[in-house]
Design a protein around this motif. Structure first.
Motif, PDB file in Angstrom:
ATOM      1  N   LEU A  32      30.910  85.292  30.531  1.00 60.44           N
ATOM      2  CA  LEU A  32      30.227  85.315  29.241  1.00 60.44           C
ATOM      3  C   LEU A  32      30.930  84.408  28.249  1.00 60.44           C
ATOM      4  N   GLN A  33      30.158  83.660  27.488  1.00 61.87           N
ATOM      5  CA  GLN A  33      30.749  82.749  26.510  1.00 61.87           C
ATOM      6  C   GLN A  33      31.441  83.538  25.402  1.00 61.87           C
ATOM      7  N   ARG A  34      32.660  83.127  25.060  1.00 60.47           N
ATOM      8  CA  ARG A  34      33.420  83.800  24.024  1.00 60.47           C
ATOM      9  C   ARG A  34      33.827  82.871  22.882  1.00 60.47           C
ATOM     10  N   ARG A  35      33.760  81.575  23.112  1.00 65.38           N
ATOM     11  CA  ARG A  35      34.177  80.625  22.078  1.00 65.38           C
ATOM     12  C   ARG A  35      33.556  79.267  22.378  1.00 65.38           C
ATOM     13  N   LEU A  36      33.386  78.475  21.309  1.00 65.58           N
ATOM     14  CA  LEU A  36      32.899  77.108  21.410  1.00 65.58           C
ATOM     15  C   LEU A  36      33.636  76.268  20.370  1.00 65.58           C
ATOM     16  N   ASP A  37      34.256  75.172  20.806  1.00 69.19           N
ATOM     17  CA  ASP A  37      34.964  74.255  19.904  1.00 69.19           C
ATOM     18  C   ASP A  37      34.182  72.953  19.778  1.00 69.19           C
ATOM     19  N   TYR A  38      34.076  72.463  18.544  1.00 68.14           N
ATOM     20  CA  TYR A  38      33.451  71.169  18.294  1.00 68.14           C
ATOM     21  C   TYR A  38      33.861  70.706  16.904  1.00 68.14           C
ATOM     22  N   GLU A  39      33.409  69.534  16.521  1.00 68.16           N
ATOM     23  CA  GLU A  39      33.643  69.032  15.168  1.00 68.16           C
ATOM     24  C   GLU A  39      32.319  68.924  14.441  1.00 68.16           C
ATOM     25  N   ALA A  40      32.284  69.454  13.220  1.00 65.25           N
ATOM     26  CA  ALA A  40      31.101  69.378  12.375  1.00 65.25           C
ATOM     27  C   ALA A  40      31.465  68.619  11.114  1.00 65.25           C
ATOM     28  N   ASP A  42      45.533  71.927  17.261  1.00 68.28           N
ATOM     29  CA  ASP A  42      46.022  72.505  18.513  1.00 68.28           C
ATOM     30  C   ASP A  42      45.167  73.665  19.008  1.00 68.28           C
ATOM     31  N   GLY A  43      44.080  73.969  18.300  1.00 68.34           N
ATOM     32  CA  GLY A  43      43.189  75.053  18.700  1.00 68.34           C
ATOM     33  C   GLY A  43      43.434  76.362  17.981  1.00 68.34           C
ATOM     34  N   THR A  44      44.502  76.469  17.191  1.00 69.02           N
ATOM     35  CA  THR A  44      44.789  77.701  16.460  1.00 69.02           C
ATOM     36  C   THR A  44      43.689  77.981  15.438  1.00 69.02           C
ATOM     37  N   LEU A  45      43.230  79.220  15.386  1.00 65.24           N
ATOM     38  CA  LEU A  45      42.145  79.597  14.491  1.00 65.24           C
ATOM     39  C   LEU A  45      42.663  79.842  13.082  1.00 65.24           C
ATOM     40  N   ILE A  46      41.878  79.448  12.098  1.00 63.15           N
ATOM     41  CA  ILE A  46      42.142  79.781  10.694  1.00 63.15           C
ATOM     42  C   ILE A  46      41.203  80.931  10.354  1.00 63.15           C
ATOM     43  N   ALA A  47      41.751  82.139  10.291  1.00 61.78           N
ATOM     44  CA  ALA A  47      40.932  83.348  10.280  1.00 61.78           C
ATOM     45  C   ALA A  47      40.081  83.502   9.030  1.00 61.78           C
ATOM     46  N   LYS A  48      40.547  83.015   7.902  1.00 59.96           N
ATOM     47  CA  LYS A  48      39.786  83.182   6.659  1.00 59.96           C
ATOM     48  C   LYS A  48      39.713  81.856   5.927  1.00 59.96           C
ATOM     49  N   PRO A  49      38.583  81.582   5.287  1.00 67.10           N
ATOM     50  CA  PRO A  49      37.360  82.399   5.289  1.00 67.10           C
ATOM     51  C   PRO A  49      36.524  82.158   6.542  1.00 67.10           C
ATOM     52  N   GLU A 100      30.532  65.962  21.854  1.00 72.87           N
ATOM     53  CA  GLU A 100      31.471  66.617  22.778  1.00 72.87           C
ATOM     54  C   GLU A 100      31.749  68.040  22.305  1.00 72.87           C
ATOM     55  N   GLN A 101      31.609  69.001  23.212  1.00 75.36           N
ATOM     56  CA  GLN A 101      31.856  70.398  22.885  1.00 75.36           C
ATOM     57  C   GLN A 101      32.587  71.051  24.051  1.00 75.36           C
ATOM     58  N   ILE A 102      33.422  72.049  23.725  1.00 80.35           N
ATOM     59  CA  ILE A 102      34.174  72.762  24.759  1.00 80.35           C
ATOM     60  C   ILE A 102      33.818  74.242  24.678  1.00 80.35           C
ATOM     61  N   PHE A 103      33.302  74.772  25.771  1.00 77.37           N
ATOM     62  CA  PHE A 103      32.863  76.154  25.865  1.00 77.37           C
ATOM     63  C   PHE A 103      33.910  76.981  26.610  1.00 77.37           C
ATOM     64  N   TYR A 104      34.158  78.190  26.131  1.00 81.88           N
ATOM     65  CA  TYR A 104      35.125  79.110  26.742  1.00 81.88           C
ATOM     66  C   TYR A 104      34.370  80.326  27.280  1.00 81.88           C
ATOM     67  N   PHE A 105      34.709  80.739  28.496  1.00 84.18           N
ATOM     68  CA  PHE A 105      34.042  81.876  29.139  1.00 84.18           C
ATOM     69  C   PHE A 105      35.083  82.874  29.641  1.00 84.18           C
ATOM     70  N   ASP A 106      34.782  84.163  29.484  1.00 81.92           N
ATOM     71  CA  ASP A 106      35.717  85.197  29.926  1.00 81.92           C
ATOM     72  C   ASP A 106      35.576  85.442  31.425  1.00 81.92           C
ATOM     73  N   GLY A 164      33.247  66.090  10.804  1.00 79.69           N
ATOM     74  CA  GLY A 164      34.658  65.742  10.830  1.00 79.69           C
ATOM     75  C   GLY A 164      35.609  66.905  10.741  1.00 79.69           C
ATOM     76  N   THR A 165      35.099  68.129  10.652  1.00 81.66           N
ATOM     77  CA  THR A 165      35.936  69.327  10.537  1.00 81.66           C
ATOM     78  C   THR A 165      35.998  70.050  11.875  1.00 81.66           C
ATOM     79  N   PRO A 166      37.202  70.279  12.446  1.00 81.58           N
ATOM     80  CA  PRO A 166      37.296  71.042  13.691  1.00 81.58           C
ATOM     81  C   PRO A 166      36.948  72.511  13.444  1.00 81.58           C
ATOM     82  N   VAL A 167      36.024  73.048  14.239  1.00 84.17           N
ATOM     83  CA  VAL A 167      35.623  74.437  14.089  1.00 84.17           C
ATOM     84  C   VAL A 167      35.646  75.132  15.443  1.00 84.17           C
ATOM     85  N   ALA A 168      35.746  76.449  15.384  1.00 88.46           N
ATOM     86  CA  ALA A 168      35.647  77.295  16.575  1.00 88.46           C
ATOM     87  C   ALA A 168      34.574  78.335  16.310  1.00 88.46           C
TER      88      ALA A 168
END
Length: 235
Positions: A175-183, A215-222, A165-171, A185-189
């Protein structure tokens, strides 16, 4: 038109894509993930050649200037520039499924990871038009200064991906700007930007993979993975 239709049209059109057979991309890949697994700086100058139709890739300059990585879902290999197979692995999905992510990766596991990642990246959004992939438009996402439309996709076992399961974001331009999935077991964007046109096909030339909160909030680093495409061709 629906969201997928808009995305396909924005990237060059499905009719144009279906006339193509191959792509070639000059790419650099790095990030915190590769430092953790013992491969930092080894993928910063590669030429990637692949099929638009089936999951096959060849990486020239893979971990060293005189080596190539070969990827198929059921087979990966390392070969010399003269074509001599130096290492290979059948059924890599099973072979690498129980490995610990914090342990160093060998070149075969690295080739498998990069192969499935890049092939999916370079064939999206056209990949999503395949009839065996289920898609559903979700409510839009407010980024704070833009509204992005979202598409949920369910991949069949016949297509090897990081997550079914993957969720694609388009502007607003489709154009695709983001993709959410789990790799693992780790949620990534997976963020994408700096789109450019190559042979009438539009692809993002910069990509960054970040961890995210539930909740979808990004962890900017690293930044887990950074991908830069210098040039590309489709034919």
């Amino acid at each position: 038109m629906g969201l997928l239709d808009d995305a396909l049209e924005a990237c060059g059109g499905l009719e144009r894509w279906r006339r193509l057979k191959r792509f070639t991309v000059h790419v650099s890949i790095d990030g915190a993930l590769f430092s953790r697994i013992g491969n930092a700086g080894q993928l910063k100058d590669m030429v990637v050649e692949g099929s638009t139709e089936v999951q096959t890739l060849q990486f020239t300059g893979f971990t060293a200037p005189d080596r190539c990585g070969l990827y198929q879902p059921d087979w990966v290999a390392i070969q010399s520039l003269q074509g001599e197979i130096l290492q290979s692995c059948r059924d890599p999905q099973t072979a690498f499924s129980d490995h610990h992510d914090d342990a160093p990766w060998d070149d075969l596991r690295l080739a498998y990871f990069c192969g499935l990642s890049l092939w999916n990246c370079l064939t999206t959004p056209f990949l999503l038009a395949q009839p065996e992939i289920e898609t559903e438009e979700l409510p839009p996402w407010n980024t704070g200064n833009q509204i992005w439309r979202r598409l949920r996709a369910l991949f069949p076992p016949t297509i090897v991906t990081h997550s079914r399961e993957q969720i694609f974001y388009f502007d607003c331009d489709g154009l695709q700007r983001r993709l959410d999935y789990e790799a693992a077991g780790t949620p990534v964007a997976h963020l994408t930007w700096a789109h450019q046109k190559f042979n009438d096909i539009v692809i993002p030339t910069l990509r960054r993979c970040l961890s995210r909160e539930p909740d979808g909030t990004l962890i900017a680093k690293p930044a887990l993975i950074d991908i830069e495409i210098f040039d590309a061709s489709f034919e």
